[in-house]
Design a protein around this motif. Sequence first.
Motif, short mmCIF file in Angstrom:
data_model
loop_
_atom_site.label_atom_id
_atom_site.label_comp_id
_atom_site.label_asym_id
_atom_site.label_seq_id
_atom_site.Cartn_x
_atom_site.Cartn_y
_atom_site.Cartn_z
N ASP A 229 55.85 20.83 14.36
CA ASP A 229 54.83 19.76 14.99
C ASP A 229 55.31 18.50 14.89
O ASP A 229 55.37 17.94 13.88
CB ASP A 229 53.54 20.03 14.23
N PHE A 249 50.89 29.34 17.73
CA PHE A 249 50.81 28.27 17.21
C PHE A 249 50.17 28.30 15.71
O PHE A 249 49.82 27.29 15.38
CB PHE A 249 49.71 27.35 18.42
N LYS A 251 49.49 28.20 12.07
CA LYS A 251 50.56 27.54 11.10
C LYS A 251 50.06 28.23 9.77
O LYS A 251 48.94 28.22 9.37
CB LYS A 251 50.32 26.12 10.96
N TYR A 313 47.31 21.25 20.41
CA TYR A 313 48.53 20.78 20.21
C TYR A 313 49.60 20.09 21.57
O TYR A 313 50.29 19.51 21.43
CB TYR A 313 49.65 21.75 19.47
N VAL A 348 54.59 21.46 25.05
CA VAL A 348 54.86 21.36 23.43
C VAL A 348 55.69 20.27 23.35
O VAL A 348 56.52 20.19 24.13
CB VAL A 348 55.14 22.58 23.28
N ARG A 372 44.99 12.82 18.65
CA ARG A 372 44.63 14.29 18.53
C ARG A 372 43.92 14.61 17.57
O ARG A 372 43.33 15.58 17.67
CB ARG A 372 46.28 14.94 18.30
#
Length: 667
Positions: A229, A249, A251, A313, A348, A372
Amino acid sequence: MNRLKDATSPYLLQHAGNPVDWWPWGEEAFAEARRRDVPLLISVGYSACHWCHVMAHESFEDAETARLMNEHFVNIKVDREERPDVDAVYMGATQAMTRQGGWPMTVFATPEGHPFYCGTYFPRPHFQRLLREVHRVWTGDREAVLSQGAKVVEALNTNTTLPGGPLPGGETLEQAARNLRESFDPVRGGFGGAPKFPPSMVLEFLLRSGEREMSAATLEAMARGGIYDQLGGGFARYSVDAEWVVPHFEKMLYDNALLLRVYTHWWKAGGGELARRVALETAGWLLRELATPEGGFASALDADSEGVEGKFYVWTPEQLREVLGEDDGRWAAGLFEVTGTFEHGTSVLQLPRDPEDPGRYARVRERLLAARELRVRPGRDDKVVASWNGLAIAALAEAGAVFERPELVAAAEAAAELLARVHVADGRLLRTSRDGRPGSNAGVLEDHANVAEGLIALYGVTGGARWLRLAGTLLDVVLDRFADGKGGFYDTADDAERLFQRPQDPTDNATPSGQYAAAGALLSYGALTGSTRHREAAEAALGTVSVLAAGHARFAGWGLAVARAALDGPVEVAIVGAPDDPRRAALHREALLADVPGLVVALGDGDSATRGGTGGTSVPGEGVFPALLEGRGPIDEAPAAYVCRGFTCRMPVTSVEALRAELGAGR
């Protein structure tokens, strides 16, 4: 009736509103299947799993599918992260039947729990046909079904344990490095092709072995790719491509704890500013995104937000310009490779090279991260898993010490306090907790081993002997309850719930195998305490490494890393001096900075050589704890460092330069 509303698992609670009559795993569900004379349908998944959500929306929220499930089966929902033992035995069956595995895992089993048909994700039309067909076969050809279940169980219980061997020597470890090189991708880093998972344990072995090319290439490629990220820090679960561009995606705590430790070790081995930046950003992400109010760390963030994978993201060029303006937006699109690398024109973010204008980069990154934060966030699985918190404790303690960030050490201590307060019961670990309330599931081997590893690392940083004592208690449980009598370890205790198979897998998966994690903690504990029992158990547990090294080294990364430490000693460093003396702190920091495989550090005060002290406590009839401090005191009232192997020490030193030379000579 759906019986999941009182579950502690966020994954089970996600299904509490389904029209499916879900049962949690337990004898009550098995008894109900026997009473109704119907098969079990066991659905296994976890909260951050994208395809688990897809199947839930398509099938488990669908009235007709639920009707078929409720009429013909007793339906059990399992969180694989709460019950890794249940997951392991049914995944073994799924892989045996289908030659593949994954989640969601869908298992049809007899009322005794014997699997007779397995799969993973099924689209709704296929799943409905399957439900009808299994019901037809169960009612029309029961003997064939029971026979199939018995054959599966018999096959899985055939002794397939890897044979043990001697402690791996230097040639075996070189053989493993050669095997890894065969599948190494010299252009893009990592091993094999797509999908690519972060090879954390293998990287630890390579760093400990001085194999800088494979480790550095992989660590840099991951840090610059989309799997990392680039705005918020932290790594996704894996890359769907071979270039580390597009991640899956979700985490996970365990990935980021392992990678934080690896990047910290890479920095110690000369990884430079990139290693430092990624380590600290990942640590910051852990504290910001996964820390719980009780002091522990949550398990994961989902892949999805607003029902769309990766939406939180990804970016388009238009979105960048909207946040940053035309000039900075175009600059950011070039810097981060926003060229439509994902779906529907989105990308991404990657960072293929360091920006020429670091100040501009920092400002752009800050503004994008703030923008974001206004998006709908992915869901968080906030249960605390003992094993993964143990991994986080080790990583945060070491990173905090190495980078002189006391808040990271404090976070490690807070997590250790939570585990000691909530997860330890009668000297043994419970697997999970949530909101400070302990779960009901017993800890498995990896819980006891990884928490012990974390506590030993925390002791090395803080000198708090209580953490080393608790590690010893947990390792006694490992030796007394999990040993298989042949040098290895089962994944469940000898008094755990009996499944159709007692799981035992010495190979690494996403985390170190329980057996190799136990070997590492046993080795370190033995080095600090002089315990022959712990040292010998560690060496015996590493016997399977010799079997895997030549052809399957990727599945024994942590075992190889521990074997490298065992071959090197490991090096033991006793630091003694008054706790408030800055000279002791300098020696301590120098020891922690050393790039030496598996090095252990004992920290004592100026009196620990005779009667124990802050880091060298004394118990009547026991002597100084840990024993590495016994008989080792300051020199001419100056703090001193003793560099030892097997409790045989070189002459003590009192300066940082001399200690650096001693540790360098020890390589």
